[in-house]
Design an enzyme around this catalytic site. Sequence first.
Site, PDB file in Angstrom:
ATOM      1  N   ARG A   1      16.821  35.689  42.984  1.00 12.66           N
ATOM      2  CA  ARG A   1      15.544  35.610  43.682  1.00 12.66           C
ATOM      3  C   ARG A   1      14.610  36.772  43.313  1.00 12.66           C
ATOM      4  NH1 ARG A   1      14.258  32.772  48.594  1.00 12.66           N
ATOM      5  NH2 ARG A   1      16.047  31.489  49.109  1.00 12.66           N
TER       6      ARG A   1
ATOM      7  N   ASP B   1      14.062  30.652  42.910  1.00 12.03           N
ATOM      8  CA  ASP B   1      14.493  30.296  44.260  1.00 12.03           C
ATOM      9  C   ASP B   1      15.306  29.012  44.091  1.00 12.03           C
ATOM     10  OD1 ASP B   1      14.869  29.357  46.754  1.00 12.03           O
ATOM     11  OD2 ASP B   1      12.748  29.229  47.320  1.00 12.03           O
TER      12      ASP B   1
ATOM     13  N   LYS C   1      34.131  31.916  43.951  1.00 19.16           N
ATOM     14  CA  LYS C   1      34.360  31.610  45.354  1.00 19.16           C
ATOM     15  C   LYS C   1      33.282  32.227  46.245  1.00 19.16           C
ATOM     16  CE  LYS C   1      37.378  34.266  47.756  1.00 19.16           C
ATOM     17  NZ  LYS C   1      37.288  35.684  48.144  1.00 19.16           N
TER      18      LYS C   1
ATOM     19  N   HIS D   1      39.690  35.434  40.385  1.00 16.94           N
ATOM     20  CA  HIS D   1      39.713  36.593  39.479  1.00 16.94           C
ATOM     21  C   HIS D   1      41.109  37.206  39.348  1.00 16.94           C
ATOM     22  CE1 HIS D   1      39.257  39.100  43.128  1.00 16.94           C
ATOM     23  NE2 HIS D   1      39.682  40.094  42.393  1.00 16.94           N
TER      24      HIS D   1
ATOM     25  N   LYS E   1      43.658  39.119  35.851  1.00 18.20           N
ATOM     26  CA  LYS E   1      44.327  40.431  35.825  1.00 18.20           C
ATOM     27  C   LYS E   1      45.477  40.390  34.822  1.00 18.20           C
ATOM     28  CE  LYS E   1      43.251  41.457  40.660  1.00 18.20           C
ATOM     29  NZ  LYS E   1      42.456  42.669  40.781  1.00 18.20           N
TER      30      LYS E   1
ATOM     31  N   GLU F   1      44.935  46.093  51.212  1.00 21.32           N
ATOM     32  CA  GLU F   1      43.695  46.793  50.845  1.00 21.32           C
ATOM     33  C   GLU F   1      43.419  47.882  51.869  1.00 21.32           C
ATOM     34  OE1 GLU F   1      40.492  44.118  49.025  1.00 21.32           O
ATOM     35  OE2 GLU F   1      41.261  42.975  50.710  1.00 21.32           O
TER      36      GLU F   1
ATOM     37  N   ASP G   1      40.071  34.054  52.866  1.00 20.34           N
ATOM     38  CA  ASP G   1      39.526  34.977  51.873  1.00 20.34           C
ATOM     39  C   ASP G   1      40.556  35.342  50.796  1.00 20.34           C
ATOM     40  OD1 ASP G   1      37.510  36.793  50.862  1.00 20.34           O
ATOM     41  OD2 ASP G   1      38.686  38.445  51.699  1.00 20.34           O
TER      42      ASP G   1
ATOM     43  N   HIS H   1      43.908  33.743  45.959  1.00 20.90           N
ATOM     44  CA  HIS H   1      44.681  34.709  45.166  1.00 20.90           C
ATOM     45  C   HIS H   1      46.187  34.643  45.450  1.00 20.90           C
ATOM     46  CE1 HIS H   1      40.666  35.965  44.588  1.00 20.90           C
ATOM     47  NE2 HIS H   1      40.571  36.777  45.615  1.00 20.90           N
TER      48      HIS H   1
ATOM     49  N   LYS I   1      43.333  44.006  55.482  1.00 17.47           N
ATOM     50  CA  LYS I   1      42.359  45.073  55.266  1.00 17.47           C
ATOM     51  C   LYS I   1      42.832  46.283  56.072  1.00 17.47           C
ATOM     52  CE  LYS I   1      38.979  42.450  53.313  1.00 17.47           C
ATOM     53  NZ  LYS I   1      38.736  42.532  51.871  1.00 17.47           N
TER      54      LYS I   1
HETATM   55  C1  BG6 Z   1      38.035  38.987  46.952  1.00 11.03           C
HETATM   56  C2  BG6 Z   1      37.946  39.016  48.441  1.00 11.03           C
HETATM   57  O1  BG6 Z   1      38.226  37.673  46.484  1.00 11.03           O
HETATM   58  O2  BG6 Z   1      39.102  39.812  46.516  1.00 11.03           O
HETATM   59  C3  BG6 Z   1      37.788  40.430  48.955  1.00 11.03           C
HETATM   60  O3  BG6 Z   1      36.834  38.232  48.865  1.00 11.03           O
HETATM   61  C4  BG6 Z   1      38.870  41.317  48.397  1.00 11.03           C
HETATM   62  O4  BG6 Z   1      37.804  40.469  50.375  1.00 11.03           O
HETATM   63  C5  BG6 Z   1      38.982  41.160  46.886  1.00 11.03           C
HETATM   64  O5  BG6 Z   1      38.558  42.664  48.732  1.00 11.03           O
HETATM   65  C6  BG6 Z   1      40.182  41.903  46.354  1.00 11.03           C
HETATM   66  O6  BG6 Z   1      40.154  41.907  44.954  1.00 11.03           O
HETATM   67  P1  BG6 Z   1      40.898  43.043  44.141  1.00 11.03           P
HETATM   68  O7  BG6 Z   1      40.741  42.637  42.721  1.00 11.03           O
HETATM   69  O8  BG6 Z   1      40.227  44.336  44.484  1.00 11.03           O
HETATM   70  O9  BG6 Z   1      42.326  43.024  44.612  1.00 11.03           O
END
Ligand code: BG6
Length: 479
Positions: free
Chosen positions: A46, A87, A142, A172, A176, A210, A229, A234, A328
Amino acid sequence: MSFTADRLLLFGATGDLSQRMLLPSLCALDAEGLVDEKLEIVGTARSDLDDHSFRNFAREALEKFMPANRRGSMATFLNRLRYQSLDASTLEGFDALAKKVGQPEDGLAIFLSTAPSLFEPTIAGLHSAGLADGNVRIGLEKPLGTDLASSCVINDAVASAFSEDRIFRIDHYLGKETVQNLLALRFANIMLEPIWNANYIDHVQITVAETVGLESRVAYYDDSGALRDMVQNHMLQLLSLVAMEPPTSFDATAVRDEKVKVLRALRKVAEGETVTGQYRSGAIGGEAVPGYDEELGKDSDTETFVAIKAHVENWRWKGVPFYLRTGKRMPKRTTEIVIQFRPIPHSIFGGKGAKSEPNRLVIGIQPEENITLRMMAKVPGLDRDGIRLRSVPLDIAMPDAFVGQHKRIAYERLLLDLVEGDQTLFVRRDEVEAQWDWIDAIRAGWEEQGLTPKTYTAGSWGPSAAIALAERDGVTWHE
Ligand code: BG6
């Protein structure tokens, strides 16, 4: 469809993901000469920027988020960048975007990371401007929905413009290095596969811990929670790589066929097999941190921690629990997979010091990449009181074995694969749907039981009920 794209169109080009991950990944690939000279990158968002101000924006992001030794000169990379503001909620701007993208010689790769509400209008806009036909593929970041139904709506919208072989759903974690190494460990060695089953494995643990809290993602996270999440994507991907049958080759269809079988074999989680938590104020690394409710500014029933006892119901894994946990504000950042083997059937050694501990394989994914196998060994000595045994680590320390190889951002691999068209490390629609199916049933169970998160102190390993979940089975979480 095989082509290497010579244009890359980045949606959300001024967003957080772009600044921290996408631009640095592309710059690093450029610095190493890994992208074609012809590749042009068009950013869109945007924000009202032009080519020049977007290049300045990108330079600042690279200087902030990339180690200097990976940046190269930056000049050639920055010269690849162009920008078109848009937009995406209306069709209007898409023709101008198409004009900016121009006519790629070989093909176009699109990376779409956008708010869920913009998915459908964006796809419609791309379609109407002719940016979805022919040699065009699309990478989707995502969140792709919040449950099976909403993910189907998104997938249907995308499928109306792109065939599945042109859709690259990003998780993602699959980018890794250590996650891919899991496949090498399992399928490039002879000795693990024969014992990789219920006869030899007692249980599996997967932890993704985390230290961060809400960060700046208040609205998204409170609607999502740890289950959607982290587990839906993952952790289930990690689980499927651990549990899948050997694919016939490392190719997109073969690998994804095997993963989806595992996801479909997940048993519906029963009452008492999950624990949820939400952090309260505490300390991490000696620093005081506020509670989730304080960060959020209101009370909430969103879980910031979840532990699950999962089962893969097939011949190989019958009766082997997979303990999953993620949270978290845990005491440390760590992602690891623990394969706990069964005890030996009979000990030939008598005496007090000769107790044998079952073997354990610990696969560290981050922050350290390492693989450790705990083996029993004889303690040196003359053994006048009988042989003494001790568990010792057999380290396959990745950093030592591969000195000189720097750590890559997961998106480097994924962006390159998107540009070149390799779907192996991307998630297929049937996988996503199997993942949501299992997750939706867990959420429905929570609702039925009126389950709300238990509190835990920031800097701890979650509510005590999570420890009890494993301990009831005589299992201790690996810490
Ligand atoms: C994301 C989540 O997909 O992955 C986040 O939305 C999370 O909440 C993150 O912090 C963790 O990724 P990584 O690569 O730091 O383990």
